[in-house]
Design an enzyme around this catalytic site. Structure first.
Site, mmCIF file in Angstrom:
data_model
loop_
_atom_site.group_PDB
_atom_site.id
_atom_site.type_symbol
_atom_site.label_atom_id
_atom_site.label_comp_id
_atom_site.label_asym_id
_atom_site.label_seq_id
_atom_site.Cartn_x
_atom_site.Cartn_y
_atom_site.Cartn_z
ATOM 1 N N CYS A 86 1.004 -1.081 0.066
ATOM 2 C CA CYS A 86 0.137 -0.012 -0.139
ATOM 3 C C CYS A 86 0.897 1.301 -0.118
ATOM 4 O O CYS A 86 1.590 1.459 -0.969
ATOM 5 C CB CYS A 86 -1.002 -0.124 1.085
ATOM 6 S SG CYS A 86 -2.496 1.094 0.944
ATOM 7 N N HIS A 194 -3.402 -5.679 0.935
ATOM 8 C CA HIS A 194 -2.748 -6.214 2.241
ATOM 9 C C HIS A 194 -2.717 -7.475 2.527
ATOM 10 O O HIS A 194 -3.757 -7.859 3.365
ATOM 11 C CB HIS A 194 -3.750 -5.131 3.422
ATOM 12 C CG HIS A 194 -3.369 -3.651 3.256
ATOM 13 N ND1 HIS A 194 -2.421 -3.118 3.985
ATOM 14 C CD2 HIS A 194 -4.199 -2.718 2.747
ATOM 15 C CE1 HIS A 194 -2.595 -1.734 3.698
ATOM 16 N NE2 HIS A 194 -3.553 -1.457 2.866
ATOM 17 N N GLU A 196 -1.161 -8.940 4.683
ATOM 18 C CA GLU A 196 -0.812 -8.833 6.195
ATOM 19 C C GLU A 196 -2.449 -8.632 6.913
ATOM 20 O O GLU A 196 -2.578 -9.131 8.124
ATOM 21 C CB GLU A 196 0.269 -7.745 6.945
ATOM 22 C CG GLU A 196 -0.397 -6.449 7.344
ATOM 23 C CD GLU A 196 -0.623 -5.654 5.677
ATOM 24 O OE1 GLU A 196 -0.512 -6.068 4.714
ATOM 25 O OE2 GLU A 196 -0.882 -4.306 5.947
#
Lengths: 222, 76
Positions: A86, A194, A196
């Site tokens: 990002c 993302h 994560e």
């Protein structure tokens, strides 16, 4: 694997990224943007999402010129690995480690939702846990994720199999549906989605886990 | 001494903000606006003796992203 996660003023995914690395088994050190050197023996540098320096001037522009990013550039030039997610992707393009730039989303709106990603290349240390053509579900949360490269550079990325992920339903106007690209030596990945945030059952999805596991395997067998 | 830097998206790079402004002007009844491009102006207060070459270097290194933006420098 020894990983460092850089923290800028305005980073907000730094701890999420550190947890994702740790859950895969990595040793993680947080590094402050004013530090001038990465810790010794770092294999992987994580450049997290967020709004470094308030997105002033351009997303990632101020962060890309911070002291730690000089070390990041040297790390990458030595063949070290880096993962920018990002805002981290925006920073990596601003440093020149990755080609292209991220523009304002085509629809002008900030978009925060889970999207489908097709694995466009499984031939990277980041994506080797997937098969080419797999579709995974990973959240996006950005206002400036509209990837741009010139036609000439796009052809080069395609020839060199450097597009890691594409959107199955392009949310932001990115050229050729691109969601993530790797460097020429395939050791630096930048992506807007993302992984994560898809790394624990509590997140509502775990499709990102394979990326962190694949990275660990890379260093286990090296 | 002052310098003024104009940063614009390059021609051929779609400007969604400019497009949104164009649509808004149309809905206000301003017909005939065929294109809008939105950029930014950066004013620099510089010590005497600063050269245009230095400001150009600032543009290349930080003020503009030359992958998608062009810039123009006005001195004085």
């Amino acid at each position: 694997m020894k990983a460092a996660v850089i923290v800028f003023p305005g980073s907000n995914c730094d701890r999420d990224l550190a947890v994702a690395f740790e859950q895969a088994g990595a040793d993680v050190t947080m590094v402050w943007h004013k530090d001038t050197a990465l810790p010794e023996g770092i294999d992987m540098v994580g450049v997290p999402g967020g709004f470094s320096f308030g997105d002033y001037l351009r997303c990632g522009a101020i962060a890309a010129n911070s002291p730690i990013c000089q070390s990041l550039i040297k790390h990458a030039e030595r063949g070290g690995y880096a993962l920018g997610i990002c805002n981290g992707f925006q920073i990596l393009t601003e440093t020149g480690l990755l080609p292209g730039a991220l523009r304002r989303n085509g629809g002008l709106k900030y978009i925060c939702r889970t999207v489908g990603l097709e694995v466009a290349s499984a031939d990277t240390a980041f994506t080797s846990g997937y098969n080419k053509g797999d579709v995974v579900n990973v959240p996006i949360a950005h206002h400036d994720g509209n990837y741009f490269v010139t036609d000439e550079k796009l052809a080069q990325l395609q020839d060199e199999d450097r597009i890691a992920f594409t959107y199955t339903d392009n949310p932001n106007g990115s050229v050729a549906d691109i969601a993530g690209v790797v460097s020429k030596n395939r050791r630096v990945l930048g992506m807007m989605p993302h992984p994560e945030r898809a790394a624990d059952t509590g997140h509502g999805g775990t499709d990102g886990v394979a990326m962190f596991r694949a990275l660990m395997d890379q260093f286990a067998t090296a | 001494m002052k310098a003024r830097v104009y940063v614009m998206l390059k021609n051929g790079v779609l400007d969604p903000q400019g497009e949104a402004v164009r649509h808004a002007l149309g809905s206000l009844g301003f017909d005939g606006v065929e294109g809008v491009r939105q950029g930014k102006v950066i004013e620099l207060d510089l010590a005497e003796g600063a050269t245009e070459a230095t400001v150009t270097e600032m543009c290349e290194k930080l003020l503009a992203n030359t992958v998608i933006e062009s810039y123009r420098v006005e001195m004085g």
